[in-house]
Design an enzyme around this catalytic site. Structure first.
Site, PDB file in Angstrom:
ATOM      1  N   LYS A   1      42.590  43.749  40.324  1.00  0.00           N
ATOM      2  CA  LYS A   1      43.939  43.774  40.897  1.00  0.00           C
ATOM      3  C   LYS A   1      44.632  45.097  40.583  1.00  0.00           C
ATOM      4  O   LYS A   1      45.306  45.673  41.442  1.00  0.00           O
ATOM      5  CB  LYS A   1      44.769  42.608  40.337  1.00  0.00           C
ATOM      6  CG  LYS A   1      44.324  41.242  40.848  1.00  0.00           C
ATOM      7  CD  LYS A   1      45.259  40.134  40.366  1.00  0.00           C
ATOM      8  CE  LYS A   1      44.859  38.787  40.954  1.00  0.00           C
ATOM      9  NZ  LYS A   1      45.790  37.705  40.541  1.00  0.00           N
ATOM     10  N   ILE A   2      44.435  45.582  39.349  1.00  0.00           N
ATOM     11  CA  ILE A   2      45.026  46.872  38.985  1.00  0.00           C
ATOM     12  C   ILE A   2      44.484  47.958  39.893  1.00  0.00           C
ATOM     13  O   ILE A   2      45.224  48.833  40.374  1.00  0.00           O
ATOM     14  CB  ILE A   2      44.731  47.191  37.503  1.00  0.00           C
ATOM     15  CG1 ILE A   2      45.463  46.202  36.587  1.00  0.00           C
ATOM     16  CG2 ILE A   2      45.142  48.621  37.166  1.00  0.00           C
ATOM     17  CD1 ILE A   2      45.110  46.344  35.120  1.00  0.00           C
TER      18      ILE A   2
ATOM     19  N   GLY B   1      47.053  41.761  35.209  1.00  0.00           N
ATOM     20  CA  GLY B   1      46.184  42.079  34.071  1.00  0.00           C
ATOM     21  C   GLY B   1      44.741  42.305  34.457  1.00  0.00           C
ATOM     22  O   GLY B   1      43.996  42.984  33.750  1.00  0.00           O
ATOM     23  N   GLU B   2      44.288  41.726  35.576  1.00  0.00           N
ATOM     24  CA  GLU B   2      42.882  41.860  35.968  1.00  0.00           C
ATOM     25  C   GLU B   2      42.611  43.259  36.484  1.00  0.00           C
ATOM     26  O   GLU B   2      43.404  43.824  37.237  1.00  0.00           O
ATOM     27  CB  GLU B   2      42.550  40.821  37.048  1.00  0.00           C
ATOM     28  CG  GLU B   2      42.749  39.389  36.592  1.00  0.00           C
ATOM     29  CD  GLU B   2      42.545  38.401  37.744  1.00  0.00           C
ATOM     30  OE1 GLU B   2      41.739  38.719  38.625  1.00  0.00           O
ATOM     31  OE2 GLU B   2      43.225  37.366  37.742  1.00  0.00           O
ATOM     32  N   SER B   3      41.435  43.798  36.113  1.00  0.00           N
ATOM     33  CA  SER B   3      41.108  45.179  36.479  1.00  0.00           C
ATOM     34  C   SER B   3      40.999  45.364  37.982  1.00  0.00           C
ATOM     35  O   SER B   3      41.406  46.398  38.531  1.00  0.00           O
ATOM     36  CB  SER B   3      39.804  45.593  35.797  1.00  0.00           C
ATOM     37  OG  SER B   3      38.747  44.726  36.197  1.00  0.00           O
TER      38      SER B   3
END
Length: 1472
Positions: free
Chosen positions: A666-667, A662-664
């Site tokens: 990580k994305i 969900g973290e940007s």
């Protein structure tokens, strides 16, 4: 029939033509007449028409139509042709008819007759491949018929013409000349037929059926040639856009007419919808339903279609036309893709008719093409991709008909092409069969049933499950298809809270088909008895390992077993990882599935190829900022193949393998790795990887926008395109490209939270694209033959659920055929378990089956025998249990207990043959066992063993039967009914089929472990004996079990070591816990004796153990022992007589003699016991140093025993005395031995034996019976005087006097003085004998005794006894006979001593104690003896003699005295 291989055969046909033509074809005149009649028929129909008739009737030839003219011209020519028909151009006699068919002026009746004429000519066999100009003629026929024009006058005549068109086209394809048709014309024929099929939907039923049948026959006819044609795929034109342009304009020429001809029956609104051919490569569509509008037309040749070269399309037909036809048939299944769900669409508009029809044709093509398809890449490619993709979609159809047809097609593909369809088959079973058959995903009952039927059909293919296991379950990248299918069948066979249904039986059939396939493979060999476990000793990149040879079982079998092991360990590792990622990776390192030092590639591959991982954890790991995790992420992305893949499809596949964090940040990291990989493999129109990254981000945002319900205002297409301006290296991406992505995502969500678990996913387009990519790189399909290479591993997986499923169905079933199916399954399971040494499985099966026999249930019915006879299930289960026990007993372990419970129940019900156990033991006794040439009699059979315990009720099946038939006098019973008699008869037959006795008679063939378990089960079933409180029923059971235990012991004499300990302990428990005579202890004791009798001759190594076991007899309670003593003794006697030579140890003889000793005081038993003793001791036949002392003690006990006549005691004394000869013989043999030390030791032992003998006789000399007492004295005398050959040291002789002779004399004296005459009769005579005995023994041993230093003491002892005997008073007065006898004996002794020079007066110097002491005692006895023995002589002479005799007591001097005179006196004295 071949297409491209026939040229070589044509010349041969031409050469044979002249001879064969008349025989095979009608003659020339006949043919001319036939064609003439056809011309007449056409003309006749034309005359009916006003237009044609009037012009004909005018008589003006110039007015006649060209069609009529050509027919009449042909009529004039046909009888004037002189050549053979095959030399005549067929065009000449076909053209007039074809012109009529082509003409748009003729009506339906005329066209129909012309078509019939052409059909007749084609079927006359006058046209073949050798006919002149046959190729052009055939092309003309096809062109004319497919371009047929006619006026429609009425619907029925139109249908007739259409039917005749079908008839002629089919005749063209079946004609011998069909091989000359081109690929183009074959395509045209098929296209025409399909058009008629389609149009027939609005016509009559008959036309519909004929059209479909014709289409079917055409496909069969065309594809039956596939195996005969060469591969022509090399002639494909790869970039043929120019060809399309050049040929596109030819489309109308080969269309079925024109829309302008409204009254023509082949045409109207479907004119341009033709089969794709070289002439019409871009043909748009074919309508698929009577109610679909033009928007639902199906594109046939898409952008993926690669057309054939024009030259190939005009060549004689072969693969090119088959490819086009097959592609066309596949395209008929694409209807699903074009059925949009819009406001104008009608969901009912889709008709199952078209796909069903297409599938039927495809199935026929595959049936006939068969394995040949794999030789043609273009055809194979259609099947691998387009066909299978459509099959996957139609497999989930709600229509059972379509689903059934899909499954039939896949079954054919499996049988013919499974090696080319590995991943497709996996997808079909996972996404179709398993989804439907489970009924989880909303499938109807009908769908479930069809899917299950299909699965069962697959299971009936002998190697299907092996293929599934080897190729999928043992492949790390594939699902466990075999395991899933086996579990599905097992679960589907379970009736849960419902009655048994057809579905349950169907699943059972599939399960048993798999099991029986395994059972059949066992007979084909390659069943390894040992399966070495797989161990990973070091890390190896498991996803990279390849098999050296996938065709050689020696290579691929260990390879797939190793892979399966790795797969299992990976699953365990996944479980650990899901609980704790760090510990999970450590576990995999410990099992060598990851390197000791983790590297990014190995972890990435673990994430990529391991099923069952928690995708949230994988996503978190991959999105982590840690440097190692980032490296793993890039390696993970590198495992994907995005070659030639759309960006949205690639992103879908990538995000299916984990959950996008969900973290940007990580994305961003995840999408960056994805973009790099995608750009690396499929740059397409993307300028760089940044463009791929930005667009990927944009797609994720669009996906969220479109499919999140919380977003109210959705992004439009224009918004999406505007958001992605200038991202492609500063330039815009093509609008069409972005638009396609937009619509793809709007229509089909990208799942960023993929499904957890290992369910059966739906096949999406992106997954199919991925599957096709993988199929190019996957390992080859392993083809297993009919050998049982992997059956052990497979069966271990499915055995438990299988047994449970069969058992449940068997329990719920009510029909015999289902029972039979189940029992067949049980037997197959047993066979496999046995052959693969899966003992636990076999035990489980036996336990399960025994429950169905009803024999273990507490009897709740009044007549359990009748109930059993009426219960077919119970009887079938019973027969099956015992069949398994007899066939596969080697591998039964704990199951023996359940089997014995059943046997005991049958025994209690009286249903067993009366002599099951006896027969088991007696059978082996019938063999020719002999001792000394005489057969060994069986004395322990039940006939010779009267039971002293409680009487047993009548047993045996016939006993039960007779009880049923008899009328009890005390309690009258009604006559049995016919049903009862029938039930008994069935019971009888069932028990006969069981062959229960064979379990025990054939136990000698059981493996050691199974035999041991059988024995333990018998001991367990018998129960632990209880002191005095067991019920008769318990005792009966214990007796029966003991009989069986003894039986198997006797049957396994070669393996007695395995059984002996348990058998002995069981019998010991019985013996020691029994306080009263009963049948059980009787069986135990005599069974033990029987075992010893039978085994002693064969098992010398355990002879001691066997004989020691007989000591149990000595531990019998006194009452029990007394009851059986006589019989026991008889058996001991037989045992001794049969096995005396086999008993060699002291321990064995000690046991035997103890038993015999015990019989000496028993009235009934003593005779047999003494008989056995005589057998051993008489003439020293079986006397040995090992048993001498024991036999001696036993003989003494018999001599002392007052049971029986005194004669037996005397005989006992005789054998005791006679044993001296044995001692003498042994002594002689010992002296000859080489080893002096050993010889000395043996001589000493023999001396001790002799001393024991005389001590024994001394005891009997005190017997109350006169004759026994006196005989014992004589025997003792003989033993003492006859010991010349025995080595007896001087000290031992002296000892003998002290403890034997003097003690005996003292005891006799005491008895004479202290006991009454009644107790000891005629003691006087005995005392006289004792005195004579003393004298004779003393004089016999005098030479040796006189050398002893203690001779004086010994001599004084003799004198003192004589003195006592002189003075003894018997009944109050002295004995006259003793008064006479003793002095006489003493005188004799003195004379001998005088002659020997032993008793001589010595010199006065120092005194002479012997002389003085002798005369001191002698004078007390008889004072006159000194003068009698030493009369007065000259004193000098006397002194001289005394001087010579000085030191007479010195041994060496004593040895020099004897003279011939002395010897003669001594002899006289002894004799006297």
């Amino acid at each position: 029939m071949g297409r491209l291989k026939l040229q070589a055969g044509i010349n041969a046909i031409e050469e044979e033509e002249p001879e064969d033509c008349d025989a095979t074809c009608p003659n020339k005149t006949t043919l001319s007449c036939m064609i003439n009649s056809e011309i007449g028929a056409v003309l006749a129909v034309m005359r009916r028409n006003v237009r044609w008739g009037s012009s004909y009737m005018s008589g003006d030839d110039q007015m006649e139509h060209s069609l009529i003219q050509s027919l009449k011209a042909l009529r004039r020519q046909i009888f004037s042709w002189h050549h053979q028909w095959h030399a005549i151009n067929p065009t000449l006699y076909l053209q007039p008819f074809l012109d009529v068919i082509r003409s748009d002026e003729t009506g339906a009746p005329i066209t129909g007759v012309a078509l019939s004429s052409v059909y007749k000519i084609l079927t006359l066999d006058v046209i073949d491949q050798n006919t002149v100009n046959v190729e052009d003629a055939m092309h003309l026929v096809v062109d004319a018929v497919t371009s047929c024009r006619f006026e429609v006058t009425d619907p029925s005549s139109e249908e007739v013409v259409l039917m005749k068109i079908l008839q002629v086209l089919l005749a063209c394809m079946k004609s011998k000349a069909s091989v000359m048709l081109s690929n183009q014309h074959v395509c045209t024929i098929v296209n025409t037929c399909f058009r008629i099929v389609h149009q027939a939907g609005t016509k009559g039923e008959l036309l519909q059926r004929i059209a479909r049948h014709t289409m079917h026959e055409l496909v069969r006819c065309i594809f039956s040639h596939l195996q005969d044609v060469d591969n022509t795929d090399h002639a494909l034109v790869n970039g043929s856009s120019n060809l399309k342009q050049e040929t596109g304009g030819l489309n109308n020429e080969y269309a079925f007419g024109s829309r302008q001809l409204e009254n023509g029956s082949l045409g109207s609104e479907y004119d341009n919808q033709t089969l794709p051919t070289n002439y019409a490569p871009s043909a748009a569509s074919v309508a698929t339903g009577t109610r679909m509008d033009e928007n639902t037309a199906i594109a046939i040749s898409g952008k993926d279609g690669v057309p054939y070269d024009m030259h190939l399309m005009t060549e004689p037909y072969g693969v090119p036309c088959m490819v086009e036809i097959f592609h066309f048939l596949c395209s008929l299944l694409n209807v699903v893709e074009h059925m949009g769900v819009g406001p104008r669409s009608n969901t009912i508009a889709f008709d199952e008719d078209v796909p069903l029809f297409a599938l039927t044709l495809i199935n026929s093509a595959i049936e006939l093409g068969g394995p040949s398809i794999r030789c043609h890449p273009r055809l194979l490619g259609l099947i691998q991709d387009e066909l299978f993709r459509n099959l996957m979609q139609f497999g989930l159809s709600m229509s059972p008909l379509i689903l059934s047809m899909v499954c039939s097609v896949v079954l054919n593909l499996y049988n013919h092409l499974r090696t080319e369809l590995k991943l497709q088959l996996e997808a079909f079973f996972s996404c179709v069969i398993l989804r439907l058959a489970q009924g989880r995903y909303g499938a109807s009952y009908q769908q479930q049933e069809v899917a299950m039927e299909a699965l069962v059909d697959f299971c009936r293919q002998k190697t299907f499950m092996v293929d599934m296991y080897a190729n999928f379950d043992c492949d790390i990248t594939c699902s466990n298809v075999f395991e899933d299918l086996a579990n599905l069948l097992s679960k589907s066979a379970f009736p849960v809270n419902c009655p048994l249904s057809a579905m349950h039986i169907l699943a059972l059939d599939g399960l048993i088909a798999v099991i029986q396939g395994m059972a059949e493979r066992i007979d084909n060999g390659s069943v390894s008895s040992e399966y070495s476990p797989v161990n990973l000793e070091e890390y190896n990149a498991f996803w990279m390992v390849k098999c050296e040879n996938y065709g050689d079982p020696n290579h691929w079998v260990p390879f797939v077993r190793r892979r399966k092991y790795i797969k299992r360990r990976l699953m365990i590792g996944a479980d650990h990882f899901n609980r704790d990622p760090k510990k999970g990776l450590e576990f995999l390192q410990g099992t060598h599935l990851l390197p000791d030092k983790l590297d990014p590639q190995s972890v990435a591959c673990f994430f990529r190829y391991t099923a069952g991982l928690d995708k949230n954890l994988v996503g978190d790991f991959l999105g982590n900022h840690d440097e190692f995790c980032v490296q793993v992420l890039h390696e993970f992305a590198g495992t994907f193949d995005f070659q030639d893949m759309n960006l949205d499809t690639a992103l879908r596949l990538f995000l299916e393998t984990f959950r996008l964090p969900g973290e940007s940040q990580k994305i961003h990291r995840v999408l960056e790795a994805f973009s790099e990989r995608y750009y690396e493999q499929s740059p397409h129109i993307l300028a760089n990887k940044d463009a791929a990254l930005v667009l990927s981000y944009s797609m994720i945002m669009l996906n969220t926008d479109q499919h999140n319900v919380q977003v109210k205002k959705k992004m439009t297409e224009e918004d999406f395109i505007r958001n992605n301006r200038h991202i492609n290296g500063g330039n815009d991406l093509p609008r069409e490209f972005l638009s396609e992505i937009y619509h793809s995502i709007c229509k089909n969500e990208i799942r960023t939270t993929p499904e957890q678990g290992v369910g059966f996913p739906e096949m999406t387009p992106s997954r199919w694209i991925d599957l096709m990519h993988k199929s190019k790189k996957t390992a080859p399909f392993i083809v297993s033959d009919t050998k049982a290479y992997l059956d052990h591993d497979m069966f271990a997986i499915m055995s438990g659920p299988t047994i449970a499923a069969i058992s449940v169905v068997f329990d719920h079933a009510e029909h015999e055929e289902v029972y039979q199916t189940c029992t067949d399954g049980f037997l197959a399971v047993a066979k496999i378990s046995a052959c693969h040494h899966l003992e636990d499985v076999l035990d489980d099966l036996v336990v399960s089956l025994c429950k169905f026999t009803t024999l273990l249930n507490p009897s709740s019915v009044e007549e359990p025998v009748l109930a059993f006879g009426d219960d077919m299930k119970a009887r079938m289960a019973t027969v099956t249990v015992f069949t398994i026990a007899n066939r596969y007993g080697d591998y039964i372990r704990t199951g023996w207990r359940n089997i014995l419970d059943c046997i005991l129940r049958l025994h209690k019900l009286g249903l067993l043959p009366a002599r099951v156990a006896s027969d088991a033991a007696d059978e082996s006794e019938l063999s020719s066992e002999t001792v000394h040439g005489k057969p060994v009699t069986n004395s322990l059979s039940s006939a010779h063993m009267p039971s002293i315990g409680t009487p047993r009720r009548s047993s045996g099946l016939m006993g039960r039967f007779s009880q049923l038939l008899s009328l009890d006098t005390e309690e009258p019973r009604s006559q049995p009914t016919e049903q009862q008699l029938a039930a008994h008869q069935r019971t009888l037959q069932t028990i006969q089929k069981c062959h229960i006795d064979s379990i025990f008679t054939e136990s000698k063939f059981l493996q050691a472990e199974s035999l041991l378990q059988l024995a333990r089960a018998l001991i367990w079933a018998a129960g632990r004996p209880q002191k005095g409180n067991s019920t008769p029923e318990d005792e009966d059971t214990a007796v029966f079990c003991l009989e069986l235990l003894i039986a198997i012991t006797l049957n396994n004499r070669d393996r007695i070591g395995i059984l002996w300990q348990g058998v002995y302990e069981h019998i010991s428990n019985i013996v020691q816990s029994t306080v009263m005579p009963c049948a059980l202890v009787e069986k135990a004791v005599f069974g033990l004796l029987r075992i010893c009798q039978r085994l002693l001759p064969y098992k010398e190594n355990i002879a001691d153990e066997l004989l020691r076991s007989l000591q149990l007899v000595l531990k019998l309670d006194a009452r029990v022992g007394d009851a059986y003593c006589e019989q026991i003794t008889q058996e001991i006697s037989r045992l001794v007589k049969a096995n005396a030579t086999h008993i060699r140890s002291q321990l064995g003889w000690r046991t035997i003699t103890l038993l015999l000793t015990n019989t000496s005081s028993h009235i009934e038993a003593s005779e047999a016991g003494f008989d056995a003793l005589l057998f051993i001791m008489a003439d020293g036949a079986h006397l040995l140093p090992a048993n001498y002392a024991f036999c001696l003690d036993t003989a003494r006990r018999f001599a002392e025993s007052r049971v029986g006549q005194a004669e037996r005691s005397i005989r006992a004394l005789d054998v005791m005395a006679g044993s001296v000869n044995c001692l003498a013989r042994w002594t002689s043999e010992a002296k000859e031995a080489q080893d002096e030390e050993q010889a000395a030791k043996m001589l000493q032992e023999f001396g001790e034996m002799w001393l024991r003998l005389v001590q024994g006789l001394r005891k009997v000399c005190l017997d109350q019976r006169e004759d026994v007492r006196n005989h014992a004295l004589l025997c003792l005398q003989n033993c003492l005087t006859g010991a010349d050959g025995i080595y007896v040291p001087h000290g031992r002789v002296l000892q003998c006097f002290d403890i034997v002779i003097f003690t005996l004399l003292d005891d006799l004296l005491e008895i004479a003085q202290g006991h009454s005459q009644k107790e000891y009769r005629n003691m006087e005579g005995t005392l006289i004998l004792a005195m004579k005995f003393l004298s004779k023994v003393f004089l016999q041993l005098l030479p040796d005794l006189s050398q002893l230093s203690t001779f004086c003491k010994l001599w004084l002892g003799v004198l003192s006894r004589m003195e006592k005997y002189m003075k003894v008073k018997i009944r109050g007065k002295r004995s006259e006979k003793l008064q006479e006898t003793v002095p006489e004996l003493l005188k004799n002794s003195l004379l001998v001593m005088k002659m020997k020079g032993i008793l001589v007066q010595r010199s006065a110097l120092g005194g002479d104690s012997l002389w003085e002491l002798t005369w001191l005692h002698v004078n007390n006895i008889s004072p006159s003896l000194q003068l009698e023995v030493f009369p007065e002589q000259d004193s000098d002479h006397l002194q001289k003699k005394q001087g010579e005799a000085v030191g007479g007591l010195v041994p060496d001097e004593m040895g020099s005295v004897p003279s011939s005179e002395t010897e003669s006196l001594e002899d006289a004295g002894v004799a006297g």
